[in-house]
Design a protein around this motif. Sequence first.
Motif, short mmCIF file in Angstrom:
data_model
loop_
_atom_site.label_atom_id
_atom_site.label_comp_id
_atom_site.label_asym_id
_atom_site.label_seq_id
_atom_site.Cartn_x
_atom_site.Cartn_y
_atom_site.Cartn_z
N ARG A 56 0.77 -1.13 0.18
CA ARG A 56 0.02 -0.11 -0.02
C ARG A 56 0.93 1.31 -0.14
O ARG A 56 0.73 2.32 0.75
CB ARG A 56 -0.99 0.02 1.07
CG ARG A 56 -0.41 -0.26 2.76
CD ARG A 56 -1.55 -0.94 3.44
NE ARG A 56 -0.99 -0.65 4.80
CZ ARG A 56 -1.78 -1.06 5.86
NH1 ARG A 56 -3.00 -1.40 5.76
NH2 ARG A 56 -1.38 -0.65 7.01
N SER A 58 3.68 1.94 0.98
CA SER A 58 4.43 2.49 2.35
C SER A 58 5.50 1.67 2.38
O SER A 58 5.79 0.55 1.70
CB SER A 58 3.29 2.23 3.43
OG SER A 58 3.08 0.77 3.59
N ILE A 59 6.42 1.91 3.28
CA ILE A 59 7.40 1.30 3.60
C ILE A 59 7.55 0.89 4.97
O ILE A 59 6.90 1.87 5.92
CB ILE A 59 8.73 1.91 3.28
CG1 ILE A 59 8.98 3.29 3.85
CG2 ILE A 59 9.02 1.71 1.77
CD1 ILE A 59 10.23 3.84 3.30
N VAL A 89 5.58 3.78 6.94
CA VAL A 89 5.56 5.09 6.46
C VAL A 89 4.99 5.30 4.95
O VAL A 89 5.51 4.46 4.19
CB VAL A 89 7.06 5.95 6.45
CG1 VAL A 89 7.09 6.98 5.67
CG2 VAL A 89 7.41 5.93 7.78
N GLN A 90 4.05 5.94 4.76
CA GLN A 90 3.52 5.80 3.52
C GLN A 90 3.54 7.07 2.49
O GLN A 90 3.85 8.21 3.23
CB GLN A 90 1.89 5.71 3.76
CG GLN A 90 1.15 5.23 2.68
CD GLN A 90 -0.36 5.08 2.87
OE1 GLN A 90 -1.00 5.80 3.64
NE2 GLN A 90 -0.76 3.77 2.50
N TRP A 91 3.69 6.98 1.54
CA TRP A 91 3.76 8.18 0.59
C TRP A 91 2.48 8.25 -0.32
O TRP A 91 1.84 7.17 -0.77
CB TRP A 91 4.95 8.19 -0.13
CG TRP A 91 5.02 7.03 -1.39
CD1 TRP A 91 4.51 7.18 -2.54
CD2 TRP A 91 5.84 5.82 -1.41
NE1 TRP A 91 4.59 5.93 -3.26
CE2 TRP A 91 5.41 5.01 -2.54
CE3 TRP A 91 6.60 5.20 -0.12
CZ2 TRP A 91 5.93 3.70 -2.59
CZ3 TRP A 91 7.11 3.98 -0.31
CH2 TRP A 91 6.95 3.29 -1.61
N SER A 92 1.78 9.34 -0.33
CA SER A 92 0.62 9.52 -1.22
C SER A 92 0.58 10.75 -1.85
O SER A 92 1.21 11.72 -1.59
CB SER A 92 -0.42 9.50 0.05
OG SER A 92 -0.31 10.90 0.46
N GLY A 93 0.26 10.73 -3.28
CA GLY A 93 0.37 11.65 -3.97
C GLY A 93 -1.03 12.40 -4.12
O GLY A 93 -0.95 13.34 -4.87
N VAL A 95 -3.73 13.98 -0.81
CA VAL A 95 -4.17 13.79 0.49
C VAL A 95 -5.73 13.62 0.61
O VAL A 95 -6.38 14.73 0.07
CB VAL A 95 -3.60 15.08 1.39
CG1 VAL A 95 -4.26 14.89 2.75
CG2 VAL A 95 -2.15 14.90 1.57
N THR B 2 6.98 11.93 -4.59
CA THR B 2 6.38 10.96 -4.17
C THR B 2 5.07 11.64 -3.36
O THR B 2 4.50 11.05 -2.93
CB THR B 2 6.98 10.19 -3.15
OG1 THR B 2 7.69 10.99 -2.22
CG2 THR B 2 7.90 9.33 -3.94
N VAL B 4 3.09 13.61 -0.33
CA VAL B 4 3.20 13.51 1.19
C VAL B 4 3.84 12.38 1.82
O VAL B 4 3.49 11.25 1.30
CB VAL B 4 1.77 13.95 1.70
CG1 VAL B 4 1.94 14.04 3.29
CG2 VAL B 4 1.22 15.07 1.21
N SER B 6 4.21 10.53 5.31
CA SER B 6 3.56 10.42 6.66
C SER B 6 3.88 9.06 7.26
O SER B 6 3.66 8.05 6.52
CB SER B 6 2.13 10.94 6.78
OG SER B 6 1.42 10.01 5.98
#
Lengths: 690, 313
Positions: A56, A58-59, A89-93, A95, B2, B4, B6
């Motif tokens: 998902r 994330s790392i 820790v997730q990255w999202s393009g 929010v 990439t 945000v 969090s």
Amino acid sequence: MADVEYDENDEERSSASRVGAGSGYNGDEEEEEATSSLTMSEVHTCGRVLLRTNPRNSIAIFTAPYDDHDDDHSNSDKETATSTDLYEVQWSGIVLTTDSVRKLVSQSHAFFMELQEYAGKGMDPDVCVKYSRLYRVALYECTQGLNYECENVDLEENELQDIKGQLEMYSLLNVLWHLCEILFIETLPVGCLIQQLLEWVRWHDRGDTDDVMNDVMSGVRPDTHQDYWSIVYRLTLQGRIDDVRKLLTYSSYCKENKKVFDSIDELLRKVPMIKSVIGHSRTELMGLWFVWNQECKRRRDRQDFVGCPQLNLLCGLLCGDKSCFSRPEVIDCCKMWYDMLVGRLLYTSPLILSTDYDLHVIAKDCLKLYCDHKGTAPYYFDTFILSALENKVIDVIKMVSSKLSNWWFVSHMTNLLHHRGSLVTSQLEYGSQLSEFLLIEYATALFVHPSLWEVAISYLSYCPTQGRHFMCSLVERVPLTTSTKALKLIRLCQRYEMTEEAQSICRVLARRCYGDGRMGSALTWCIKGQDATFAAFLAEKYFDFYESIGEFGDLSILDYLGDAVLLSNRLAFLSKYRDFHKQYSFGNYEAAGQLLVSLLTSGITLKKYWLTLLTDSIPLLQIPDKCVFSSADTYELLHILQEIDNTSSYSDQKDMITSQDEFSINKISLLRLALVRNLQSSLVLRERKH
Amino acid sequence: MTGVVSVKNSVDTGHEDMIHDSQMDYYGRRLATCSSDRTVKIFDVSGQQTVLLATLTGHEGPVWQLSWAHPKFGNILASCSYDRKVIIWKETSGKWSKLHEFCEHKSSVNSIQWAPHELGLVLACGSSDESFSILYTTGDGNWQYSRQEGVHTLGCNSVSWAPSVNPGSLVDGNSRAAPSTCKRLVTGGGDNSVKVWREEGDSWTMEDKLEGHTDWVRDVAWAPSIGLPVSRIASCSQDCTVIMWTKDESSGGKWTSKVLNTFPDVVWHVSWSITGDILAVSGGDHKVTLWKESNEDEWVCVSEMDRGVERVS
């Protein structure tokens, strides 16, 4: 914060993808800070950081102490305890914490799909304009929604800040979108650019000018209000001439000096380019403007307005005098630097085109003047606007990509530009590639959110080169939490001809049902996925179960399968076998008998099941006064019995006969006896008939 | 970019010793962790709360790595350990039990990975005994294996499978014809090299030897396919570099290499996102960095995560 690792000077390399800082647009950031500001609590410091990526986006970060040979690490004063915590820790393009943004996503998705439909049939620029406006409406509604959400008193402070940040970002994106629409998407007749720009400035003013104006006019003596002249200049720059004229009527100087007032009023009344210019040629408009401009200059030179310095300045603005535009009181009245720019264009080069070099020059100049006056450096956002005005559409896309943590804008805008044909330049071969690249980014960002997988896949389906590949790899990652969702996924796979993925999903579900002991459901999924292998496996399991228990369990599914049973021989066998049992239970002994014989003779039955089936014939053989099997049938059955006897495993292991085998031996003898008796009866019957 | 970054979640695993690996299942709903405390723990991370589902015991030494099999085979997890064993675990009706134990290696098994599911239920294992082995099941509970000796002197530290689709068959972009499959994997070891292997018949042959590192290769990761006829492998090493190896399959070319970056300390892990567009790198300098290929064929660092002092809110 540690030093930046990579080469900060390498602007070209970094232009495409430096990270944005935090969520939303941070207006206070003046320098390009390339580090993201994720920090973690100090768990322990003498550890190396390990990680794994997760489906998902994330790392998982977990730490481990150094190996012994790294003793030179200078953290001896800190705890050496190992940590067993793990951080995801997730990255999202994008929010998606707010309803408003989610709404934006779904609305823009609908528009996007409609637009692609049109694109398939040959693109009409007007369609592009229409959809650009629709996107803008969606953006505007988003900002309205976010505004409303800010008023929620139950919000925590950090949540409120987050929403405010997003509101700021989307508002600015709205401004930028509008400008891009004017410059790159609209097809404007001559002279219309300035009108569009004026409208742009007025629209995004957010009612501020009106507020001030009303405030000024609400007093008894408006002209004594401190903002009086400021609002006059501002309205002039926005081309709101009627309002300017109205305000001037309140000026005491104008009241006392009617001739002066008439003079300025006439000039104002005749400002060209404010009203419709359709139908006039460029030369005509140029002529009109020139005449008017000359008149303004003449009256100023004639010292008409020297009695009132502000009025004189106003006239100077109308004349297009650059020095007047640089005056502090004029700059001060502008909320944004481009307010000033558009005003200046109106009075200096109203017929300007988006491709004119002058536009770039004046824009740069205005920005510089503004920033120098305010003593600040340009914001990120100002550089976007400037690039747009300099007609560098690709730069705008790149800059927004790298500085804002949001793929929504760049993906939709680029797609629109691509269809409009605005991305084609001599250097750029990858117009469609860029559009596709950004759409894929957007889609993969959306995919992480559990409810948006369908939207994500939909976007990917419009990416001709790599879209399919991503669709195939992502579709298998959608959690199959309910059967409704699973069916939806499968339908989607079928729609896009992703047969392997559909089969894979059916297999996962069949396997899961089988694990839960739900054989009927498992079989249904096999059939849906046309999964012959697993269906065969299940059919065998069913039969083994029957052999050991003597009962069928839940096989009602077989009644409704119809032709689907042909998926697998084993399945067909099972179905027919069930039919046999049904016939028997209804008392249709002859039919049952026929079925049994055909099962055994047609080759559809596995050898290992022969004995069981034959055993099933015993009750049929023992029906009094009835001969279910004809002599021919009986011969067949005897033949099969013999084969079993010959080839059975226990006959090879005569010294290892188990009680099970003994039972089989007995069974065979019993069967032989019953069959022979039946043969006898059938022959007698036949004789009697003749 | 990439976007945000969090902290989504923090999991107090309850392990009694350091964690060596964590892997999420195919759907991102379950998390498995393994540790020097010899256990494997499985958590449900699909909801707001993290719930411990099971603790698997059976290893006699630190457990180094985990790998989830494709869900179409059921819920199957493999683990490998210093105790030279590879254990394959299966969940049936909510309970986890050992499906199979593989003990043919002569020293620590450092790395395992299930092959792409199109190739069946196949597991690759790399060991300090300088070999790798491939385990496969014939379906009825029987497991076979083939072993490849002498792959890296001083030990095989990492194994990673290539995507099953033959990239050469992707040249014709969007063709609906099923692309051919190939069985390849990459290993990295104590001889500082990265090797690409291809299965031929019953054995494995070394297709390429990629040299460039000057110290032990700690981790190798073959990038998931992005639908283009290109193969990419990322490797990281004790020599503080990460190297990106690329092969353009459409022209039947050779592997070319590019040093992604030189870090201030040993680089331990490299890991690709599932769509193959982002590479996560972690090293001894307390940092995690994310890298992305920009559309100009350059790899740029898109994010850095630092372990600073403030607590994340």
